[in-house]
Write an enzyme that holds these catalytic residues in place. Structure first.
Site, PDB file in Angstrom:
ATOM      1  N   HIS A  47       0.819  -1.207   0.000  1.00 25.22           N
ATOM      2  CA  HIS A  47       0.000   0.000   0.000  1.00 25.22           C
ATOM      3  C   HIS A  47       0.857   1.264   0.000  1.00 25.22           C
ATOM      4  O   HIS A  47       0.569   2.229  -0.688  1.00 25.22           O
ATOM      5  CB  HIS A  47      -0.921  -0.022   1.214  1.00 25.22           C
ATOM      6  CG  HIS A  47      -2.074   0.902   1.104  1.00 25.22           C
ATOM      7  ND1 HIS A  47      -3.249   0.546   0.495  1.00 25.22           N
ATOM      8  CD2 HIS A  47      -2.242   2.173   1.517  1.00 25.22           C
ATOM      9  CE1 HIS A  47      -4.083   1.561   0.531  1.00 25.22           C
ATOM     10  NE2 HIS A  47      -3.496   2.559   1.151  1.00 25.22           N
ATOM     11  N   TYR A  49       4.621   0.118  -2.670  1.00 28.43           N
ATOM     12  CA  TYR A  49       4.446  -0.302  -4.067  1.00 28.43           C
ATOM     13  C   TYR A  49       5.511  -1.303  -4.490  1.00 28.43           C
ATOM     14  O   TYR A  49       6.040  -1.237  -5.587  1.00 28.43           O
ATOM     15  CB  TYR A  49       4.472   0.923  -4.995  1.00 28.43           C
ATOM     16  CG  TYR A  49       3.301   1.854  -4.790  1.00 28.43           C
ATOM     17  CD1 TYR A  49       2.082   1.602  -5.402  1.00 28.43           C
ATOM     18  CD2 TYR A  49       3.408   2.970  -3.974  1.00 28.43           C
ATOM     19  CE1 TYR A  49       0.995   2.441  -5.211  1.00 28.43           C
ATOM     20  CE2 TYR A  49       2.325   3.811  -3.758  1.00 28.43           C
ATOM     21  CZ  TYR A  49       1.126   3.539  -4.386  1.00 28.43           C
ATOM     22  OH  TYR A  49       0.056   4.376  -4.185  1.00 28.43           O
ATOM     23  N   LYS A 109      -7.416  12.624  -7.945  1.00 28.54           N
ATOM     24  CA  LYS A 109      -6.836  11.320  -7.641  1.00 28.54           C
ATOM     25  C   LYS A 109      -7.962  10.349  -7.284  1.00 28.54           C
ATOM     26  O   LYS A 109      -9.024  10.771  -6.819  1.00 28.54           O
ATOM     27  CB  LYS A 109      -5.883  11.442  -6.457  1.00 28.54           C
ATOM     28  CG  LYS A 109      -5.128  10.149  -6.190  1.00 28.54           C
ATOM     29  CD  LYS A 109      -4.105  10.304  -5.084  1.00 28.54           C
ATOM     30  CE  LYS A 109      -3.349   9.010  -4.937  1.00 28.54           C
ATOM     31  NZ  LYS A 109      -3.301   8.526  -3.593  1.00 28.54           N
ATOM     32  N   SER A 166      -8.397   3.491  -3.339  1.00 24.14           N
ATOM     33  CA  SER A 166      -9.232   2.356  -2.949  1.00 24.14           C
ATOM     34  C   SER A 166      -9.449   2.348  -1.445  1.00 24.14           C
ATOM     35  O   SER A 166      -8.609   2.811  -0.680  1.00 24.14           O
ATOM     36  CB  SER A 166      -8.535   1.058  -3.339  1.00 24.14           C
ATOM     37  OG  SER A 166      -7.358   0.911  -2.577  1.00 24.14           O
ATOM     38  N   HIS A 167     -10.599   1.834  -1.023  1.00 25.96           N
ATOM     39  CA  HIS A 167     -10.798   1.484   0.372  1.00 25.96           C
ATOM     40  C   HIS A 167     -11.484   0.128   0.427  1.00 25.96           C
ATOM     41  O   HIS A 167     -12.489  -0.059   1.102  1.00 25.96           O
ATOM     42  CB  HIS A 167     -11.576   2.575   1.120  1.00 25.96           C
ATOM     43  CG  HIS A 167     -10.890   3.037   2.364  1.00 25.96           C
ATOM     44  ND1 HIS A 167     -11.524   3.430   3.502  1.00 25.96           N
ATOM     45  CD2 HIS A 167      -9.561   3.142   2.633  1.00 25.96           C
ATOM     46  CE1 HIS A 167     -10.629   3.777   4.415  1.00 25.96           C
ATOM     47  NE2 HIS A 167      -9.435   3.610   3.905  1.00 25.96           N
ATOM     48  N   HIS A 191     -10.454  -3.095   1.389  1.00 32.14           N
ATOM     49  CA  HIS A 191     -10.403  -4.010   2.528  1.00 32.14           C
ATOM     50  C   HIS A 191     -11.222  -3.510   3.718  1.00 32.14           C
ATOM     51  O   HIS A 191     -11.997  -4.267   4.288  1.00 32.14           O
ATOM     52  CB  HIS A 191      -8.947  -4.314   2.898  1.00 32.14           C
ATOM     53  CG  HIS A 191      -8.238  -5.129   1.847  1.00 32.14           C
ATOM     54  ND1 HIS A 191      -7.521  -4.546   0.830  1.00 32.14           N
ATOM     55  CD2 HIS A 191      -8.179  -6.456   1.640  1.00 32.14           C
ATOM     56  CE1 HIS A 191      -7.030  -5.506   0.045  1.00 32.14           C
ATOM     57  NE2 HIS A 191      -7.408  -6.678   0.521  1.00 32.14           N
ATOM     58  N   ARG A 213      -8.961  14.480   1.620  1.00 31.17           N
ATOM     59  CA  ARG A 213      -7.774  15.085   2.258  1.00 31.17           C
ATOM     60  C   ARG A 213      -6.605  15.182   1.270  1.00 31.17           C
ATOM     61  O   ARG A 213      -5.860  16.144   1.277  1.00 31.17           O
ATOM     62  CB  ARG A 213      -7.359  14.273   3.492  1.00 31.17           C
ATOM     63  CG  ARG A 213      -8.263  14.510   4.693  1.00 31.17           C
ATOM     64  CD  ARG A 213      -7.664  13.985   5.987  1.00 31.17           C
ATOM     65  NE  ARG A 213      -7.486  12.538   6.022  1.00 31.17           N
ATOM     66  CZ  ARG A 213      -8.462  11.654   6.241  1.00 31.17           C
ATOM     67  NH1 ARG A 213      -9.698  12.066   6.431  1.00 31.17           N
ATOM     68  NH2 ARG A 213      -8.208  10.365   6.264  1.00 31.17           N
ATOM     69  N   ASP A 249      -1.643  14.945   4.553  1.00 28.85           N
ATOM     70  CA  ASP A 249      -2.720  14.301   5.298  1.00 28.85           C
ATOM     71  C   ASP A 249      -2.200  13.023   5.950  1.00 28.85           C
ATOM     72  O   ASP A 249      -1.172  12.483   5.540  1.00 28.85           O
ATOM     73  CB  ASP A 249      -3.874  13.957   4.364  1.00 28.85           C
ATOM     74  CG  ASP A 249      -3.448  12.995   3.281  1.00 28.85           C
ATOM     75  OD1 ASP A 249      -2.550  13.350   2.500  1.00 28.85           O
ATOM     76  OD2 ASP A 249      -3.981  11.868   3.233  1.00 28.85           O
ATOM     77  N   SER A 309      -4.145  -1.362  -5.368  1.00 30.11           N
ATOM     78  CA  SER A 309      -4.738  -2.201  -4.336  1.00 30.11           C
ATOM     79  C   SER A 309      -4.607  -3.654  -4.772  1.00 30.11           C
ATOM     80  O   SER A 309      -5.283  -4.082  -5.709  1.00 30.11           O
ATOM     81  CB  SER A 309      -6.205  -1.821  -4.144  1.00 30.11           C
ATOM     82  OG  SER A 309      -6.826  -2.754  -3.294  1.00 30.11           O
TER      83      SER A 309
END
Ligand SMILES: Nc1ncnc2c1ncn2[C@@H]1O[C@H](COP(=O)(O)OP(=O)(O)O)[C@@H](O)[C@H]1O
Ligand SMILES: [Mg+2]
Lengths: 747, 237, 97, 97
Positions: free
Chosen positions: A44, A47, A86, A89-90, A92, A111, A261, A532
């Site tokens: 995450h 990379y 941009k 992913s969220h 999980h 953010r 952020d 992701s």
């Protein structure tokens, strides 16, 4: 310290990675350091499996102001302004707690945008779920949609576009990709590069709790539910709204050196990235961080993913003014450290040093794995499927098939979703969700506009990832061109399974190459993105899903198009007449087959078709355009009829001829580079002349108007019937007691 | 005739931007955002309480905002008879504060609903509706999760008798029909006023409807009404 | 607050229960009931949905705390136009903390 | 359900209290606390916000009702990923109805 397999599993590092850390440090890491390495060297943040592949993207172009590497990319949109955007992913977190997972996904991407000095102006969401017939899917779906709306609506940022796709490969691992587009003055674009020894590091926003400890690590392993032990993050959009206002105001002052952020890996990644970008050091005292809970260890403070926090690097002389701004907005802030000159990220707890490592070890020295990709035999077999094995649809059945497809979850109306998203706030929305292939927002004070959309056909990507990648970019751009905008740049979210599987690695490589080929042909660079991986459940990987988020520009926002037929004109198909049943929605929905090769895509023709349609819209010659995608020509025509509440009287004889007289292929086959336009009678000959000149194939389909969609000798349905089927696609299960199911905890 | 508008902004308000733009661009009138910590509204002629999620809409929409420092000045302003308009969350704040009757509950559908709707003007006795025609239908956006207007039967009867119902949801041609009531409001009520008529609250967003490019400009009919009403007062004085 | 006040103050756990008045239609309660029926809990005749708050606060004695909490409910925690409330107050002993 | 079952069943009032688990961030509770402070109730140290539900249902005996309600909580009434619950069960006599 005793480094057991268990300890390494906790931080998701391999033994050889641990050995590498010891070698680079020349000593054993402390527990806090090990945790920080685990987070920074996760896929995450680090990379490590995707970096070499990402290098293949074209990232420069005449409009690019900021390419990949910052919190978000930026393009020039004229008038001294930049569009900053941009996607992220969220996945999980959303699989575990869909409402909060999706909500905090929106919070995170927003953010990223205001960190750049841009005012968040539009939100998009790209969602993938298992079949709606499964109760778990319905739980995830309603939770995710609720979370996206709940967070975005509260922030007052309109959610204007997106895409949704259902397939069993996502049943255990839904995808929730959120995109934000902001607008900034170019001279106020900010970066996250710490600098200036002695400058202060200020943490502002929420108190820190034990939320999502090791979240970044957890997003980088298979089976998140088993491995996730931290506390689920609960978002507070109310607090984020105050942060947006305060931070944007702060950037008007001369006191801020950098802003970052806190996202994945919390304080760890924001401190490390700020230091490493600025090639300076940072010292942080965790005891200065306000806590929500008692007894938190330095490790927990450094790895907490509590939401709604920002790190700001401030000149000491400006501290008081900065704190005044925070107080004005009722925000709590702490000075937690300062910038140093030794390049180290030094973490103390009071007097005690708990971690002290050069920033670049966390970032630049993160190992990179280049793997061997090999295509799976099973996919080759599926792709080779012979369409002649499928019997053609009869004219008699064609209306029924059309209605069935319209009612299918991948094609039918998304209105039940979009009506729960505030899409009118900020008073910029010129073309609302559903009304066209992309949403259009105006740029106040300029006369120009932006068009935005997300896209990806995962079935194409599964059956032939190179082609699927190219289609994703081309279709996204086509959607932008259909409203009359010039595509400027894309962002992307590469959602794949376990990269250690050669079949998955192959998909990644090929998809990225395909995307790059389309980007190059269309002149659209990649300016930001997110990866992701490990999206699997049990041992099934998701369909490869390289989601494309795109932004285009309209010089004159008054000159835009939408998809609804107005009647009294001619419907014309611009682009190739031949379609293909391979990898089509029709084959899957009607014949239960995920098979065949995706349609071929001629990128040169794609460029020409898009340019021609864009030009017709810009010149005010047409204001109705709609591309054909899932479901093919018949579905696209039906959608234009439904949106405009106008019928069509058409003859598809010529098209049948180029489709081997196959009715299924003609009506429901899919193809790239196809756009349907409606042109008024007065302008028809001018438009046809123009299109002939450009050498693009065109097909006059018939006359628009009336209350029926009729294809001579083939089908005849009322627009009302079409609309009824289409409208019920995502809600019909609610009426069925067998499949309707309540959402736990949200009663 | 020039009037100075204030847009009262609470932490978590998010409609202030649209309200400022609507007055500035749509009406060409001077307008200022007033942060909730301020205590004086003497320099203004009309107040807008915009939409949003003040204090996150936590507990109940508007419940916490009604105790914000600026609210004493809002109450005073309202008592002096000058025009106050509460939009969406602003409407909720005014009902919580007791400046408007009734309450706003979770939508019947339990879902947030964003759409364009039609409302019918039920009274022109308020400064925010004075120049409208009786029964005039306006096309306005809604965007709320808690917009179900509620008043107990006695109160409802009183409101109707005393001409305090300002807007009702209707069809485009002005018919009442339950299918076009977007949130389950009692008696299709979209907006009400206080007994004096100078304080009006409504769920639809006139401040998001000030330009045909973004879907319509009927909102200006409401926002500009006070200008005419103000003119009458000025010339009468 | 003076030093003597401090000494006599102690900590309390207050639980506040807010429900919609009977006359107010409660779609959320209905939705929960429907959900329960769908899951096969047919024995459920009626559901009303409300709010539950736990407050930790300090105060000198039970009746003083009760009167402050009643105030809080009237002013903020409940909207008495549509809601009714009740609450319980219990001292927090050092053990229970 | 047979006629004999019917006879032995009686009515129950169940109160369900759902709260966020202790470590979970509770923005709503924080906002309510700030609101109470704004009103001058400085004695309030902490607020946690949750849900309260009243169920009327029929069942044969206390323990059977309790086990059914526990099931309902697990499946629907609470989201056990972030919430915990407790409930009380009491018979409704004809007088109390
Ligand atoms: N999740 C979503 N949120 C907002 N708008 C959406 C979403 N999904 C789809 N839409 C909107 O619905 C319309 C159709 O989308 P889609 O089916 O993805 O179109 P296409 O086939 O052209 O890619 C578009 O206007 C799109 O922006
Ligand atoms: Mg499209």
């Amino acid at each position: 310290m005793q480094v057991t397999a268990e300890v390494l599993a906790e931080v998701a590092l391999t033994e050889s990675e641990y050995a590498l850390i010891v070698e680079k440090l020349g000593r054993e890491p402390t527990p806090v350091e090990l945790g920080m390495f685990g987070a920074m060297w996760s896929e995450h943040c680090g990379y490590k499996n995707s970096r070499p592949i990402l290098k293949r993207f074209p990232t420069t172009g005449e409009h690019v102001l900021q390419g990949p590497g910052e919190n978000a990319g930026a393009v020039d949109i004229g008038d001294g302004l930049a569009a900053v955007f941009k996607i992220e992913s969220h996945n999980h977190p959303s699989a575990v707690e869909p409402y909060q997972g999706a909500a905090t996904g929106v919070g995170g991407i927003v953010r990223d945008i205001f960190t750049m000095g841009a005012r968040p102006t539009a939100l998009l969401n790209s969602l993938r779920f298992g079949p709606l017939t499964e109760p778990r899917t319905r739980y995830l779906f309603s939770g995710v949609v609720g979370g996206i709306g709940g967070y975005g609506n509260c922030l007052g940022i309109p959610t204007v576009s997106g895409d949704i796709f259902f397939h069993s490969s996502y049943a255990g691992n839904p995808l929730v990709n959120a995109m934000c587009v902001g607008i900034a003055r170019q001279d106020q674009l900010t970066t996250a590069e710490a600098s200036g020894v002695g400058n202060l590091v200020v943490l502002v926003g929420a108190d820190t709790g034990r939320d999502g400890i090791q979240g970044a690590t957890f997003a980088s392993v298979v089976n998140p539910e088993a491995s996730h032990r931290g506390v689920i993050q609960v978002g507070n959009p109310f607090l984020e709204k105050l942060l947006i206002e305060a931070c944007l105001e702060l950037l008007q002052t001369p006191h801020v050196v950098a802003m970052q952020d806190l996202g994945a890996a919390g304080l760890t990644s924001s401190a490390v990235e700020c230091a490493s970008r600025g090639t300076v050091g940072i010292e942080i005292d965790v005891d200065k961080v306000s806590r929500r809970e008692k007894g938190m260890t330095p490790y927990e403070v450094m790895l907490s993913e509590s939401q709604e926090r920002m790190l700001v690097v401030v000149r000491p002389e400006g501290l008081e003014s900065v704190q005044q701004i925070f107080e004005y907005y009722d925000l709590h802030s702490d000075v937690i450290g300062h910038v140093t000159d030794d390049g180290n990220v030094r973490i103390t707890s009071g007097e005690e040093v708990v971690a002290n490592v050069p920033a670049r070890l966390y970032t630049d020295e993160c190992p990179v794995y280049t793997r061997e990709g090999v295509e799976k035999k099973a996919v080759q077999t599926l792709r080779a499927f012979e369409m002649s094995a499928i019997p053609d649809v009869s004219a008699q059945d064609s209306a029924g098939v059309l209605l069935k497809l319209l009612k299918s979850p991948n094609i039918g109306s998304r209105e039940s979703v979009t009506r729960t998203y505030d899409h009118t706030i900020l008073s910029n929305t010129v073309v609302a969700p559903i009304k066209a292939d992309a949403a259009v927002i105006r740029v106040k004070g300029t006369g120009s506009g932006l068009a935005v959309k997300t896209d990806c056909n995962p079935r194409y990507c599964y059956l032939e990832p190179f082609s699927g990648g190219a289609h994703a970019v081309a279709e996204a751009a086509r959607n932008i061109s259909c409203v009359g905008a010039q595509p400027l740049a894309i962002t992307n979210c590469l959602n794949f399974g376990n990269p250690e599987d050669p079949g998955v690695y192959y998909q990644m490589q090929q998809a990225v190459d395909g995307m790059s080929a389309a980007c190059n042909a269309l002149g659209i660079p990649v300016i930001s993105g997110n990866v992701s991986l490990y999206n699997e459940s049990g041992d099934t990987a998701i369909f490869p899903t390289p989601t494309v988020g795109i932004v285009g520009r309209l010089d004159n926002v008054d000159r835009h198009a939408s998809m609804g037929f107005q009647g009294g004109g001619a419907a014309i198909l611009v682009g190739p007449g031949e379609a293909s049943l391979g990898a089509s929605e029709y084959l899957e929905e009607v014949h239960g087959k995920t098979a065949g090769a995706p349609p071929e895509i001629d990128l040169e023709l794609e460029v020409k078709v898009q340019r021609a349609v864009r030009q017709l819209i810009a010149d005010g010659l047409i204001n109705v355009a709609h591309d054909t995608s899932e479901g093919g020509l018949a579905i696209a025509l039906a959608e234009s009829c439904i949106q405009g509440r106008a019928g069509l009287e058409s003859d598809l004889g010529e098209l049948l001829a180029v489709n081997n007289q196959r009715l299924d292929q003609t009506l429901f086959g899919e193809a790239a580079s196809r756009i349907i336009i409606e042109v008024s009678r007065e302008r028809e000959s001018a438009v046809l002349d123009r299109l002939h000149e450009s050498g693009i194939p065109i097909w006059r389909l018939g006359a628009t108007g009336g209350e029926r969609f009729r294809v001579t000798g083939i089908l005849d349905v009322t627009v009302d019937e079409l609309a009824a089927s289409w409208s019920a696609a995502l809600t019909s299960y609610r009426e069925d007691p067998e499949t309707s199911q309540p959402v736990p905890g949200r009663g | 005739m020039s009037m100075r508008y204030a847009v009262i902004t609470f932490p978590g308000s998010n409609g202030e931007h649209d309200a400022l733009m609507a007055v500035e661009l749509g009406l060409g009138m001077p307008v200022e955002a007033v942060w909730y910590k301020e205590t004086s509204l003497d320099r203004f002629d009309a107040l807008l309480l915009p939409g949003g999620f003040s204090y996150g809409d936590y507990l109940r929409p508007g419940a916490i905002a009604r105790f914000a420092p600026i609210m004493a000045a809002v109450e005073e302003f309202a008592a002096s008879g000058k025009p106050v308009l509460g939009i969406c969350n602003g409407f909720q704040v005014l009902t919580e504060a007791g400046l408007l009757p009734g309450a706003l509950l979770r939508n019947q559908s339990l879902e947030f609903r964003c759409a364009w709707v039609h409302v019918r003007t039920e009274t022109t006795r308020t400064p925010w509706t004075a120049p409208l025609a009786d029964g005039e239908v306006l096309h306005l956006p809604i965007a709320h999760g808690d917009g179900r207007y509620f008043a107990e039967p006695d109160l409802l009867n009183r409101l109707i008798q005393k001409d305090q119902v300002v807007f009702r949801y209707s069809t485009e041609s002005g018919e009442r029909e339950s299918s076009v009531n977007p949130n389950g409001s009692v008696d299709d009520i979209a907006g009400v006023c206080n007994s004096a008529g100078n304080v009006v609250g409504l769920m639809p967003h006139p401040e998001r409807a000030y330009d045909t490019l973004i879907g319509g400009d009927d909102g200006l009919r409401i926002l500009s009404s006070v200008l005419r009403a103000g003119m009458a007062a000025a010339s009468g004085a | 607050m003076t030093a003597t006040d401090q000494k006599t103050k102690q900590n309390w756990l207050v639980e506040v229960f807010v429900s919609l008045k009977p006359a107010v239609n409660d779609p959320q309660g209905l939705a929960i009931k429907d959900g329960l029926h769908m899951l096969g809990y047919d024995e459920v005749d009626d559901v009303r949905a409300g709010k539950y708050m736990q407050l930790h606060l300090s105060g000198s004695d039970q009746s003083a705390v009760e009167s402050r909490v009643a105030d809080m409910c009237e002013k903020l925690l409940a909207n008495t136009v549509i809601e009714s409330y009740r609450f319980t107050v219990q001292p927090i002993t050092d053990d229970s903390q």
